[in-house]
Design a protein around this motif. Structure first.
Motif, PDB file in Angstrom:
ATOM      1  N   THR A 107       0.565  -1.319   0.078  1.00 34.15           N
ATOM      2  CA  THR A 107       0.073  -0.206   0.155  1.00 34.15           C
ATOM      3  C   THR A 107       0.952   1.295  -0.020  1.00 34.15           C
ATOM      4  O   THR A 107       0.485   1.968  -0.685  1.00 34.15           O
ATOM      5  CB  THR A 107      -0.923   0.078   1.110  1.00 34.15           C
ATOM      6  OG1 THR A 107      -1.832  -1.110   1.242  1.00 34.15           O
ATOM      7  CG2 THR A 107      -1.887   1.283   1.146  1.00 34.15           C
ATOM      8  N   ALA A 149       2.809   1.806  -3.275  1.00 33.71           N
ATOM      9  CA  ALA A 149       1.941   2.537  -4.283  1.00 33.71           C
ATOM     10  C   ALA A 149       2.319   3.724  -4.721  1.00 33.71           C
ATOM     11  O   ALA A 149       2.313   4.426  -5.766  1.00 33.71           O
ATOM     12  CB  ALA A 149       0.503   2.338  -4.008  1.00 33.71           C
ATOM     13  N   GLY A 178       4.680   1.594  -6.949  1.00 25.93           N
ATOM     14  CA  GLY A 178       4.161   0.322  -6.741  1.00 25.93           C
ATOM     15  C   GLY A 178       5.440  -0.802  -7.136  1.00 25.93           C
ATOM     16  O   GLY A 178       6.632  -0.439  -6.992  1.00 25.93           O
ATOM     17  N   PRO A 220      -3.126  -4.693  -3.607  1.00 24.76           N
ATOM     18  CA  PRO A 220      -3.069  -3.405  -4.091  1.00 24.76           C
ATOM     19  C   PRO A 220      -1.375  -2.983  -4.104  1.00 24.76           C
ATOM     20  O   PRO A 220      -0.691  -2.727  -2.971  1.00 24.76           O
ATOM     21  CB  PRO A 220      -3.956  -2.552  -3.101  1.00 24.76           C
ATOM     22  CG  PRO A 220      -4.802  -3.654  -2.636  1.00 24.76           C
ATOM     23  CD  PRO A 220      -4.124  -4.895  -2.602  1.00 24.76           C
ATOM     24  N   GLY A 221      -1.121  -2.375  -5.112  1.00 30.23           N
ATOM     25  CA  GLY A 221       0.304  -1.856  -5.028  1.00 30.23           C
ATOM     26  C   GLY A 221       1.061  -2.896  -5.775  1.00 30.23           C
ATOM     27  O   GLY A 221       2.433  -2.336  -5.906  1.00 30.23           O
TER      28      GLY A 221
END
Length: 234
Positions: A180, A183, A187, A225-226
């Motif tokens: 996270t 990111a 990322g 995510p990321g």
């Protein structure tokens, strides 16, 4: 200085006491410390938190490196003990990578390249009373910072998938928190993750499980995510 008792052993080296200030790190398998010493000296001069380098021990070998004797738990031990949270651990790893990647490359002429640790994980961060110190520079090389982010993420994913590791869920929490934060820096791009996976696969010191779990670990990184495209394949 005379070599004292064995303090600990890792995958590549044994660590011996010299006195209250210094320890001797002696690599097995004939690994020469010249490159590692040069990188650590450069980073120390640039203000990065590496252990201080000491004078050579008596009858020093090319496989020997004398460094500061650090006290304090590793980040891994602090996470397991609950004295550092997953979010705090992620913040620390991101800060250390930011500080490292702010330093220009020592050798490369590419202005985008930086010194990369390529093994920066919680066991290689010592929480000393003077602050966090990063150890384990054998794998260091120069290249794009995204490769370092990818390798740290991949190693955490590998360890979290090991059934012998009781803190797998906590490590996956650390990985998610780390990605996270990554990111904001771009990322972990798919090409960096693919390169990190290939480099990791070449490491002869991987356990059988670590080698087998590489693709699964890369998929875990990519799915968060990321971490890049959700369906990464090497």
């Amino acid at each position: 200085m005379e070599i004292g008792p064995l303090l600990g052993s890792g995958r590549t080296a044994d660590v011996y006491a010299l006195d209250g200030t210094w320890v001797l790190r002696r690599y097995r398998d004939g690994i020469d410390t010249t490159g590692e010493l040069a990188v650590m000296s450069y980073l120390a001069a640039s203000g990065f938190p590496v252990p201080r380098i000491g004078p050579p021990a008596d009858d020093a070998l090319p496989t020997d490196l004398v460094v500061q004797r650090l006290t304090g738990p590793t980040l891994a031990e602090a996470l397991l003990a609950g004295t550092v949270t997953e979010d705090e651990g992620a913040d620390l790893l991101v800060r250390l990578l930011h500080e490292l990647h702010a330093i220009p490359a020592r050798l490369s002429q590419d202005p985008e390249d930086r010194v990369l640790h390529l093994d920066l994980h919680p066991e290689n961060v010592i929480l000393s009373p003077e602050g966090a110190r990063v150890i384990g520079w054998l794998t260091a090389r120069e290249g794009p910072p995204a490769l370092d982010r990818a390798m740290t993420s991949l190693i955490l994913a590998q360890v979290s998938l090991d059934p012998a590791v009781t803190a797998g869920a906590r490590l996956r929490g650390l990985l998610a928190a780390l990605l996270t934060r990554f990111a904001a820096d771009g990322g972990v791009p798919a090409d960096a993750l693919a390169r990190a996976t290939a480099l990791r696969a070449e490491d002869p010191r991987l356990t059988a499980h670590e080698a087998t779990a590489l693709d699964e670990a890369a998929g875990l990184v990519a799915s968060l995510p990321g971490g890049g495209p959700a369906h990464f394949r090497r």
